[in-house]
Every structure is written in structure tokens, then in C-alpha cells.
Write a protein that holds these residues in place. Structure first.
Motif, short mmCIF file in Angstrom:
data_model
loop_
_atom_site.label_atom_id
_atom_site.label_comp_id
_atom_site.label_asym_id
_atom_site.label_seq_id
_atom_site.Cartn_x
_atom_site.Cartn_y
_atom_site.Cartn_z
N LEU A 42 -3.02 -1.83 -9.01
CA LEU A 42 -3.36 -0.66 -9.68
C LEU A 42 -4.46 -1.13 -10.81
CD1 LEU A 42 -0.06 1.51 -9.75
CD2 LEU A 42 -2.20 2.05 -8.45
N THR A 43 -4.37 -2.00 -11.38
CA THR A 43 -5.35 -2.72 -12.33
C THR A 43 -6.51 -3.41 -11.53
OG1 THR A 43 -3.51 -3.10 -13.86
CG2 THR A 43 -5.63 -4.43 -14.11
N GLN A 44 -6.08 -4.12 -10.64
CA GLN A 44 -7.44 -4.89 -9.76
C GLN A 44 -8.19 -3.66 -9.26
OE1 GLN A 44 -6.40 -7.88 -6.92
NE2 GLN A 44 -7.74 -7.19 -5.44
N GLY A 45 -7.73 -2.59 -8.75
CA GLY A 45 -8.39 -1.40 -8.28
C GLY A 45 -8.37 -1.32 -6.70
N VAL A 46 -7.42 -1.67 -6.04
CA VAL A 46 -7.21 -1.59 -4.71
C VAL A 46 -7.26 0.18 -4.26
CG1 VAL A 46 -5.57 -1.62 -2.75
CG2 VAL A 46 -5.72 -3.60 -4.25
N GLY A 47 -8.12 0.25 -3.24
CA GLY A 47 -8.56 1.72 -3.12
C GLY A 47 -9.73 2.46 -3.94
N SER A 172 -2.13 13.82 -3.64
CA SER A 172 -2.70 13.18 -2.57
C SER A 172 -4.27 13.08 -2.69
CB SER A 172 -2.38 13.83 -1.24
OG SER A 172 -2.76 15.32 -1.40
N GLU A 173 -4.97 14.20 -3.54
CA GLU A 173 -6.45 14.07 -3.58
C GLU A 173 -6.79 12.86 -4.50
OE1 GLU A 173 -7.35 17.91 -4.94
OE2 GLU A 173 -6.87 18.83 -3.17
N LEU A 174 -5.86 12.54 -5.02
CA LEU A 174 -6.25 11.28 -5.97
C LEU A 174 -5.83 9.94 -5.57
CD1 LEU A 174 -5.29 13.04 -9.42
CD2 LEU A 174 -7.65 13.01 -8.22
N LYS A 175 -5.29 9.81 -4.37
CA LYS A 175 -4.69 8.61 -3.65
C LYS A 175 -5.58 8.32 -2.51
CE LYS A 175 -0.29 9.68 -3.11
NZ LYS A 175 0.98 9.50 -2.82
N SER A 176 -5.69 6.64 -2.58
CA SER A 176 -6.32 6.22 -1.23
C SER A 176 -5.37 5.90 -0.15
CB SER A 176 -7.32 5.02 -1.54
OG SER A 176 -6.12 4.03 -2.25
N ASP A 177 -4.07 5.73 -0.75
CA ASP A 177 -3.10 5.61 0.39
C ASP A 177 -1.78 5.76 -0.31
OD1 ASP A 177 -2.41 3.15 -1.15
OD2 ASP A 177 -3.55 1.97 0.01
N ALA A 178 -0.46 5.63 0.02
CA ALA A 178 0.63 6.05 -0.35
C ALA A 178 0.92 5.46 -2.03
CB ALA A 178 1.83 5.58 0.49
#
Length: 203
Positions: A42-47, A172-178
Motif C-alpha cells: 500500500l506504500t509501494q503503490g501496487v494498483g 470498490s470504486e477506490l480499489k484496484s483489487d480486493a
């Protein structure tokens, strides 16, 4: 006489409520201050797209250098092993600490997560580096922040970002995956951090 004491009591309660609490104020960062964003994916920025991770957005909002020291998949134990070395290498004035999510996903002991985070907090405080603690939600339907973050913030007098990440991960609108945010989600996290840092007097 009773009214006088009643009014005095009310005034004391209001004053205590209005005054900043321990952990809610931070030293103002220097003009060329450096912030260390330390954590996992979440810090690295996955997604996120390139440059849309929260440390990059926060750097643009603050005009300060924000070092992204996020490693995808990292547990708090692994973070604790590298934390002191990263502090000494980057020499930050402030650390944003976001760890624990991978521990919860792997059903690791909450007590061990708390011990690992406490170790990192103490290492920073020994170097007179301020810490902002970002709470991670527990695994579950309601995505409530794990209580250990509140305990740590009170024990060490830290500014706590308690509910924001859980709030973002519920949309869900703010997520790239679960389990990861998308560009919009990371931007909202960065904007909230920027606001809280301003309120605390850091910037």
C-alpha cells in the motif's frame, strides 16, 4: 456558589477538549524536509499508475521529498528487520508507518505485530524522528482498524491515522483489487495525510 463551581468545571472540560492532545501536534518540518513512507504494497503503490502512489502524490501536495520505502508482501517482522537501516540511510524528519496488513492476511499474531511496530517506533524515537502511524484494518467483513494501532499511538504519543485506510478499502470504486487502492484511492489517502499533517503543524 454551586453555579460558580459548575461553570468552572465546564470551562476546564472545554479547555481540555480544545487544546491539542499528545500526538496531535508535530514539529514543523524544515523547508527541505524529508518524509519517509515506510510499509508494504500500500506504500509501494501496487494498483497505481506510475507516480500515482500515495508517497508521490503527497510529495506533490507538500513540495517536500517523500521517500517511498514500501515493499510489496512485507510483514511487520520483515519491516522491523530493515527499518533502522532505512532510517540511517535516508535520515528523514518524519516517518509515515503503514505495516501489518500482510500479517493479518496470513493470520499472524496481533501481539507480534504490535511488538514489531513498537520496535520500529522506538528506533525512530531514539533518533528523534517523528512517527505518524497509519492503522490497517483487520481481516473481516467490517474492515475495522485493528485496536493495536490505538494502543501504540497512546503509549508512544503518536499522531494516528485511524479510520481513513479502512474507509477507502470499503469502496470498490477506490480499489484496484480486493486489498489495494487505485489511483483515486491513493490520492485520497495522500490528501488526508496532507490535511492531518497541516492540522498537526508539521507543514
Amino acid at each position: 456558589m454551586k453555579l460558580k463551581w459548575l461553570l468552572l468545571g465546564i470551562a476546564i472540560v472545554l479547555l481540555a477538549w480544545l487544546l491539542p492532545q499528545k500526538g496531535e501536534t508535530l514539529a514543523t518540518l524544515p523547508q527541505h524536509g524529508r518524509i519517509l513512507a515506510f510499509g508494504d504494497s500500500l506504500t509501494q503503490g501496487v494498483g497505481a499508475s506510475a507516480g500515482a502512489d500515495y508517497p508521490s502524490v503527497l510529495a506533490n501536495l507538500t513540495g517536500l521529498e517523500v521517500v517511498n520505502a514500501g515493499i510489496s508482501g512485507e510483514t511487520s517482522g520483515e519491516g522491523a528487520q530493515r527499518f533502522a537501516q532505512v532510517l540511517d540511510a535516508t535520515q528523514p524528519h518524519l516517518v509515515l508507518l503503514l505495516e501489518g496488513g500482510n500479517d493479518f492476511l496470513r493470520n499472524m499474531s496481533e501481539q507480534q505485530v504490535e511488538r514489531n511496530l513498537a520496535q520500529m517506533i522506538e528506533q525512530a524515537q531514539q533518533r528523534d524522528i517523528a512517527i505518524v502511524l497509519i492503522a490497517v484494518p483487520q481481516k473481516g467483513i467490517w474492515l475495522t482498524p485493528a485496536s493495536l494501532y490505538k494502543r501504540l499511538s497512546e503509549q508512544y504519543g503518536l499522531l494516528l491515522i485511524e479510520d481513513k485506510l479502512a474507509e477507502l478499502l470499503k469502496s470498490s470504486e477506490l480499489k484496484s483489487d480486493a486489498i489495494h487502492l487505485n489511483n483515486a484511492g491513493y490520492r485520497q489517502l495522500a490528501e488526508h495525510l496532507h490535511q492531518r499533517l497541516q492540522q498537526a503543524g508539521a507543514i
